[in-house]
Design a protein around this motif. Structure first.
Motif, PDB file in Angstrom:
ATOM      1  N   THR A  10       0.833  -1.205   0.000  1.00 26.35           N
ATOM      2  CA  THR A  10       0.000   0.000   0.000  1.00 26.35           C
ATOM      3  C   THR A  10       0.865   1.251   0.000  1.00 26.35           C
ATOM      4  N   ARG A  65      -5.634   9.527   0.142  1.00 32.76           N
ATOM      5  CA  ARG A  65      -6.418   9.439   1.392  1.00 32.76           C
ATOM      6  C   ARG A  65      -7.224   8.139   1.425  1.00 32.76           C
ATOM      7  N   GLU A  66      -7.751   7.723   0.283  1.00 35.54           N
ATOM      8  CA  GLU A  66      -8.494   6.459   0.221  1.00 35.54           C
ATOM      9  C   GLU A  66      -7.572   5.280   0.518  1.00 35.54           C
ATOM     10  N   CYS A 113      -6.915   4.558   4.134  1.00 38.04           N
ATOM     11  CA  CYS A 113      -7.926   3.731   4.805  1.00 38.04           C
ATOM     12  C   CYS A 113      -7.459   2.279   4.848  1.00 38.04           C
ATOM     13  N   THR A 114      -6.845   1.819   3.768  1.00 36.24           N
ATOM     14  CA  THR A 114      -6.274   0.471   3.733  1.00 36.24           C
ATOM     15  C   THR A 114      -5.134   0.356   4.728  1.00 36.24           C
ATOM     16  N   ARG A 168      -4.841   1.994   7.548  1.00 38.13           N
ATOM     17  CA  ARG A 168      -5.435   1.893   8.887  1.00 38.13           C
ATOM     18  C   ARG A 168      -5.925   0.475   9.159  1.00 38.13           C
ATOM     19  N   THR A 169      -6.481  -0.172   8.142  1.00 38.65           N
ATOM     20  CA  THR A 169      -6.937  -1.556   8.299  1.00 38.65           C
ATOM     21  C   THR A 169      -5.757  -2.481   8.591  1.00 38.65           C
ATOM     22  N   GLN A 171      -3.605  10.325  13.325  1.00 37.00           N
ATOM     23  CA  GLN A 171      -5.002  10.157  12.922  1.00 37.00           C
ATOM     24  C   GLN A 171      -5.087   9.561  11.511  1.00 37.00           C
ATOM     25  N   GLY A 180      -4.126   5.968  11.803  1.00 37.15           N
ATOM     26  CA  GLY A 180      -4.952   5.181  12.715  1.00 37.15           C
ATOM     27  C   GLY A 180      -4.179   4.603  13.877  1.00 37.15           C
TER      28      GLY A 180
END
Length: 161
Positions: free
Chosen positions: A34, A62-63, A66-67, A69-70, A121, A124
């Motif tokens: 990623t 930004r999208e 999200c990966t 953070r997962t 933030q 995450g």
């Protein structure tokens, strides 16, 4: 405890440790993939045509965060919390790269430097303020105090004219 029992205990410990490291390695590979995608996406802003596409590139980045953070939330489940420093070498480099990428995205969006809390933030993660063992996260001693502790004499500051 017999010698055979001791060696079987040690073998069990080493096997469990290897399993943890393998689980961590799989998650870190996802993080690295990623991070490479985000880096490739953001490198296009250095091209002549890429300058116009900065807002869309930042949105896509930004999208992808999200990966990230997962993956990071999955990574947190792979090792005991009290053994963070035992395993952190596995993800230290990729996390440094992700911090840079988060800072780069914020800079491209707002033209200001990012704060530690904002990077935390975006990724995450906690920024370190609420961690129990935060000896390594305390502010560094100011530059001049380090020189004084080492016994170096610095010339007095010159008044600005």
């Amino acid at each position: 405890m017999s010698v055979t029992e001791m060696f079987s205990y040690i073998q069990g410990f080493l096997s469990a440790d290897q399993d943890i490291r393998e689980d961590i390695r799989k998650v870190v590979q996802g993080l690295e993939q990623t991070a490479r995608e985000i880096l490739t996406l953001l490198q296009s802003v250095h091209q002549t045509s890429g300058f116009k596409e900065i807002p869309s590139k930042c949105t896509k980045a930004r999208e992808l965060f999200c990966t990230v953070r997962t993956h990071i939330s999955d990574l947190k489940t792979k090792f005991p919390v009290e053994q963070y420093y035992r395993f952190h070498e596995h993800w230290r480099f990729v996390l440094q790269r992700l911090v840079f990428l988060a800072a780069f995205v914020v800079y491209l969006e707002t033209e200001v430097l990012v704060a530690r809390e904002e990077v935390a933030q975006i990724l995450g993660i906690s920024s370190g303020g609420e961690q129990r063992d935060c000896r390594r996260l305390h502010p560094a001693t100011p530059h001049l105090q380090l020189h004084q502790r080492a016994g170096l004499r610095l010339p007095p500051a010159q008044p600005e004219e």
